[in-house]
Scaffold this motif. Structure first.
Motif, PDB file in Angstrom:
ATOM      1  N   GLU A   1       0.827  -1.206   0.000  1.00 21.50           N
ATOM      2  CA  GLU A   1       0.000   0.000   0.000  1.00 21.50           C
ATOM      3  C   GLU A   1       0.862   1.257   0.000  1.00 21.50           C
ATOM      4  OE1 GLU A   1      -4.511   0.185   1.554  1.00 21.50           O
ATOM      5  OE2 GLU A   1      -3.009   0.098   3.110  1.00 21.50           O
ATOM      6  N   ALA A   2       1.872   1.272   0.852  1.00 20.97           N
ATOM      7  CA  ALA A   2       2.721   2.461   0.953  1.00 20.97           C
ATOM      8  C   ALA A   2       3.491   2.731  -0.336  1.00 20.97           C
ATOM      9  CB  ALA A   2       3.694   2.300   2.122  1.00 20.97           C
ATOM     10  N   ALA A   3       4.053   1.691  -0.923  1.00 22.79           N
ATOM     11  CA  ALA A   3       4.921   1.864  -2.092  1.00 22.79           C
ATOM     12  C   ALA A   3       4.170   2.008  -3.401  1.00 22.79           C
ATOM     13  CB  ALA A   3       5.882   0.672  -2.200  1.00 22.79           C
ATOM     14  N   PHE A   4       2.948   1.481  -3.479  1.00 22.65           N
ATOM     15  CA  PHE A   4       2.268   1.416  -4.769  1.00 22.65           C
ATOM     16  C   PHE A   4       0.805   1.862  -4.718  1.00 22.65           C
ATOM     17  CE2 PHE A   4      -0.232  -0.810  -7.992  1.00 22.65           C
ATOM     18  CZ  PHE A   4       0.478  -0.539  -9.151  1.00 22.65           C
ATOM     19  N   TYR A   5      -0.004   1.166  -3.955  1.00 27.15           N
ATOM     20  CA  TYR A   5      -1.443   1.375  -4.046  1.00 27.15           C
ATOM     21  C   TYR A   5      -1.913   2.738  -3.552  1.00 27.15           C
ATOM     22  CZ  TYR A   5      -1.784  -3.356  -5.670  1.00 27.15           C
ATOM     23  OH  TYR A   5      -1.642  -4.488  -6.428  1.00 27.15           O
ATOM     24  N   THR A   6      -1.335   3.271  -2.479  1.00 24.68           N
ATOM     25  CA  THR A   6      -1.763   4.588  -2.008  1.00 24.68           C
ATOM     26  C   THR A   6      -1.517   5.669  -3.060  1.00 24.68           C
ATOM     27  OG1 THR A   6      -1.599   4.005   0.321  1.00 24.68           O
ATOM     28  CG2 THR A   6      -1.451   6.357  -0.227  1.00 24.68           C
ATOM     29  N   PRO A   7      -0.297   5.804  -3.607  1.00 26.18           N
ATOM     30  CA  PRO A   7      -0.130   6.854  -4.614  1.00 26.18           C
ATOM     31  C   PRO A   7      -0.935   6.597  -5.884  1.00 26.18           C
ATOM     32  CG  PRO A   7       1.910   5.592  -4.372  1.00 26.18           C
ATOM     33  CD  PRO A   7       0.985   5.151  -3.293  1.00 26.18           C
ATOM     34  N   VAL A   8      -0.961   5.366  -6.368  1.00 22.91           N
ATOM     35  CA  VAL A   8      -1.654   5.072  -7.627  1.00 22.91           C
ATOM     36  C   VAL A   8      -3.157   5.251  -7.474  1.00 22.91           C
ATOM     37  CG1 VAL A   8      -2.234   3.221  -9.257  1.00 22.91           C
ATOM     38  CG2 VAL A   8       0.147   3.594  -8.591  1.00 22.91           C
ATOM     39  N   LEU A   9      -3.747   4.628  -6.479  1.00 23.32           N
ATOM     40  CA  LEU A   9      -5.201   4.706  -6.333  1.00 23.32           C
ATOM     41  C   LEU A   9      -5.678   6.107  -5.987  1.00 23.32           C
ATOM     42  CD1 LEU A   9      -5.975   1.292  -4.592  1.00 23.32           C
ATOM     43  CD2 LEU A   9      -6.196   1.897  -7.020  1.00 23.32           C
ATOM     44  N   THR A  10      -4.931   6.816  -5.148  1.00 25.98           N
ATOM     45  CA  THR A  10      -5.300   8.199  -4.828  1.00 25.98           C
ATOM     46  C   THR A  10      -5.287   9.058  -6.088  1.00 25.98           C
ATOM     47  OG1 THR A  10      -4.446   7.965  -2.583  1.00 25.98           O
ATOM     48  CG2 THR A  10      -4.712  10.213  -3.414  1.00 25.98           C
ATOM     49  N   GLU A  11      -4.248   8.910  -6.889  1.00 21.93           N
ATOM     50  CA  GLU A  11      -4.141   9.679  -8.134  1.00 21.93           C
ATOM     51  C   GLU A  11      -5.296   9.369  -9.089  1.00 21.93           C
ATOM     52  OE1 GLU A  11      -2.915  12.227 -11.098  1.00 21.93           O
ATOM     53  OE2 GLU A  11      -2.263  12.155  -9.009  1.00 21.93           O
TER      54      GLU A  11
ATOM     55  N   ASP B   1      -2.904  12.661 -20.140  1.00 21.05           N
ATOM     56  CA  ASP B   1      -3.118  12.129 -18.796  1.00 21.05           C
ATOM     57  C   ASP B   1      -2.235  10.895 -18.585  1.00 21.05           C
ATOM     58  OD1 ASP B   1      -4.246  11.666 -16.244  1.00 21.05           O
ATOM     59  OD2 ASP B   1      -6.020  10.670 -17.061  1.00 21.05           O
ATOM     60  N   VAL B   2      -2.142  10.039 -19.599  1.00 24.35           N
ATOM     61  CA  VAL B   2      -1.268   8.863 -19.540  1.00 24.35           C
ATOM     62  C   VAL B   2       0.185   9.304 -19.364  1.00 24.35           C
ATOM     63  CG1 VAL B   2      -0.385   6.857 -20.832  1.00 24.35           C
ATOM     64  CG2 VAL B   2      -2.836   7.407 -20.887  1.00 24.35           C
TER      65      VAL B   2
ATOM     66  N   LYS C   1       4.545  10.551 -12.890  1.00 20.91           N
ATOM     67  CA  LYS C   1       4.326  10.319 -11.463  1.00 20.91           C
ATOM     68  C   LYS C   1       4.811   8.932 -11.062  1.00 20.91           C
ATOM     69  CE  LYS C   1       0.721  13.678 -10.999  1.00 20.91           C
ATOM     70  NZ  LYS C   1      -0.614  14.031 -10.621  1.00 20.91           N
ATOM     71  N   LEU C   2       4.595   7.932 -11.905  1.00 23.99           N
ATOM     72  CA  LEU C   2       5.106   6.588 -11.611  1.00 23.99           C
ATOM     73  C   LEU C   2       6.613   6.621 -11.404  1.00 23.99           C
ATOM     74  CD1 LEU C   2       3.107   4.480 -14.243  1.00 23.99           C
ATOM     75  CD2 LEU C   2       2.764   4.464 -11.753  1.00 23.99           C
ATOM     76  N   ILE C   3       7.306   7.330 -12.289  1.00 23.72           N
ATOM     77  CA  ILE C   3       8.762   7.464 -12.176  1.00 23.72           C
ATOM     78  C   ILE C   3       9.118   8.139 -10.848  1.00 23.72           C
ATOM     79  CG2 ILE C   3      10.822   8.520 -13.189  1.00 23.72           C
ATOM     80  CD1 ILE C   3       9.641   6.154 -14.814  1.00 23.72           C
ATOM     81  N   GLY C   4       8.406   9.200 -10.511  1.00 22.02           N
ATOM     82  CA  GLY C   4       8.649   9.910  -9.251  1.00 22.02           C
ATOM     83  C   GLY C   4       8.392   9.060  -8.022  1.00 22.02           C
ATOM     84  N   TRP C   5       7.446   8.143  -8.118  1.00 22.74           N
ATOM     85  CA  TRP C   5       7.129   7.239  -7.010  1.00 22.74           C
ATOM     86  C   TRP C   5       8.027   5.999  -7.014  1.00 22.74           C
ATOM     87  CZ3 TRP C   5       1.484   7.503  -8.968  1.00 22.74           C
ATOM     88  CH2 TRP C   5       0.847   8.664  -8.517  1.00 22.74           C
ATOM     89  N   SER C   6       8.932   5.889  -7.964  1.00 24.19           N
ATOM     90  CA  SER C   6       9.818   4.722  -8.122  1.00 24.19           C
ATOM     91  C   SER C   6       9.052   3.426  -8.349  1.00 24.19           C
ATOM     92  CB  SER C   6      10.747   4.571  -6.912  1.00 24.19           C
ATOM     93  OG  SER C   6      11.559   5.714  -6.771  1.00 24.19           O
TER      94      SER C   6
ATOM     95  N   GLY D   1      -6.276   3.746 -32.041  1.00 26.02           N
ATOM     96  CA  GLY D   1      -6.215   4.862 -31.102  1.00 26.02           C
ATOM     97  C   GLY D   1      -5.861   4.471 -29.677  1.00 26.02           C
ATOM     98  N   TYR D   2      -5.220   3.312 -29.492  1.00 27.06           N
ATOM     99  CA  TYR D   2      -4.899   2.804 -28.154  1.00 27.06           C
ATOM    100  C   TYR D   2      -3.579   3.398 -27.683  1.00 27.06           C
ATOM    101  CZ  TYR D   2      -5.456  -0.731 -24.469  1.00 27.06           C
ATOM    102  OH  TYR D   2      -5.670  -1.383 -23.285  1.00 27.06           O
ATOM    103  N   TYR D   3      -3.600   4.085 -26.546  1.00 26.38           N
ATOM    104  CA  TYR D   3      -2.419   4.728 -25.985  1.00 26.38           C
ATOM    105  C   TYR D   3      -2.358   4.361 -24.504  1.00 26.38           C
ATOM    106  CZ  TYR D   3       1.130   8.339 -25.270  1.00 26.38           C
ATOM    107  OH  TYR D   3       2.295   8.996 -24.993  1.00 26.38           O
ATOM    108  N   ALA D   4      -1.226   3.863 -24.036  1.00 27.28           N
ATOM    109  CA  ALA D   4      -1.189   3.347 -22.669  1.00 27.28           C
ATOM    110  C   ALA D   4       0.208   3.355 -22.074  1.00 27.28           C
ATOM    111  CB  ALA D   4      -1.726   1.915 -22.653  1.00 27.28           C
ATOM    112  N   VAL D   5       0.251   3.203 -20.754  1.00 29.06           N
ATOM    113  CA  VAL D   5       1.467   2.938 -20.005  1.00 29.06           C
ATOM    114  C   VAL D   5       1.181   1.705 -19.157  1.00 29.06           C
ATOM    115  CG1 VAL D   5       0.858   4.505 -18.092  1.00 29.06           C
ATOM    116  CG2 VAL D   5       3.251   3.866 -18.465  1.00 29.06           C
ATOM    117  N   PHE D   6       2.178   0.829 -19.018  1.00 29.75           N
ATOM    118  CA  PHE D   6       2.044  -0.402 -18.251  1.00 29.75           C
ATOM    119  C   PHE D   6       3.024  -0.363 -17.089  1.00 29.75           C
ATOM    120  CE2 PHE D   6       0.795  -1.173 -22.583  1.00 29.75           C
ATOM    121  CZ  PHE D   6      -0.380  -1.916 -22.458  1.00 29.75           C
ATOM    122  N   PHE D   7       2.584  -0.806 -15.908  1.00 29.17           N
ATOM    123  CA  PHE D   7       3.409  -0.713 -14.712  1.00 29.17           C
ATOM    124  C   PHE D   7       3.077  -1.865 -13.768  1.00 29.17           C
ATOM    125  CE2 PHE D   7      -0.323   1.916 -14.580  1.00 29.17           C
ATOM    126  CZ  PHE D   7      -0.870   1.788 -13.315  1.00 29.17           C
ATOM    127  N   ALA D   8       3.924  -2.074 -12.751  1.00 33.00           N
ATOM    128  CA  ALA D   8       3.755  -3.226 -11.868  1.00 33.00           C
ATOM    129  C   ALA D   8       3.779  -2.830 -10.402  1.00 33.00           C
ATOM    130  CB  ALA D   8       4.870  -4.243 -12.130  1.00 33.00           C
TER     131      ALA D   8
END
Length: 144
Positions: A26-36, A93-94, A100-105, A121-128
């Motif tokens: 939650e601290a490293a991933f879900y809090t920043p991602v889900l809040t955003e 937005d993507v 922000k993902l980069i900033g959150w490491s 027209g598909y534009y995306a970023v993928f992350f883990a």
């Protein structure tokens, strides 16, 4: 009188994910991602589970502490969860979310780009996430 929540028929009501370390993930991933992405933590049971809700999407994501004894590397090509995609408001937005993902490491699996193999027209970023679960933020335009 009870409040009635009504999402679109067939839309995702909720997604529950088991994670290896609830507090750390939650601290490293879900809090920043889900809040955003407009989610708010609405329920918390430390060491057990949390519930995040997005009122605009009428959708929830629950995070559960995985049971011990079920450890092992995640493989999205085994039966089960492969990846989950969130809608973006625009291609920019993507791009901003990627920054922000980069900033959150947070590990970026595939940088923002057009992915015509997934549709016009598909534009995306993928992350883990810390357990290797794959997520995506996508914007798609369809010519009429």
């Amino acid at each position: 009188m009870a409040t009635v929540l009504k999402g679109a028929r067939g839309a995702v009501n909720h997604l529950t994910l088991s994670v290896s370390d609830l507090a750390a993930c939650e601290a490293a991933f879900y809090t920043p991602v889900l809040t955003e992405l407009g989610y708010e933590k609405v329920e918390e049971h430390p060491g057990q589970f949390t519930v995040w809700f997005n009122a605009a999407a009428v959708s929830a994501i629950s995070l559960s502490q995985a049971e011990r004894g079920h450890d092992g590397p995640y493989d999205r090509y085994r039966p089960g969860f492969h990846h989950f995609a969130f809608w973006a408001d625009s291609a920019s937005d993507v791009d901003a979310f990627h920054d922000k993902l980069i900033g959150w490491s947070i590990p970026v699996l595939d940088a923002p780009a057009a992915y015509p193999q997934y549709g016009p027209g598909y534009y995306a970023v993928f992350f883990a996430d810390p357990d290797g679960l794959k997520f995506e933020l996508t914007y798609q335009t369809i010519e009429a």
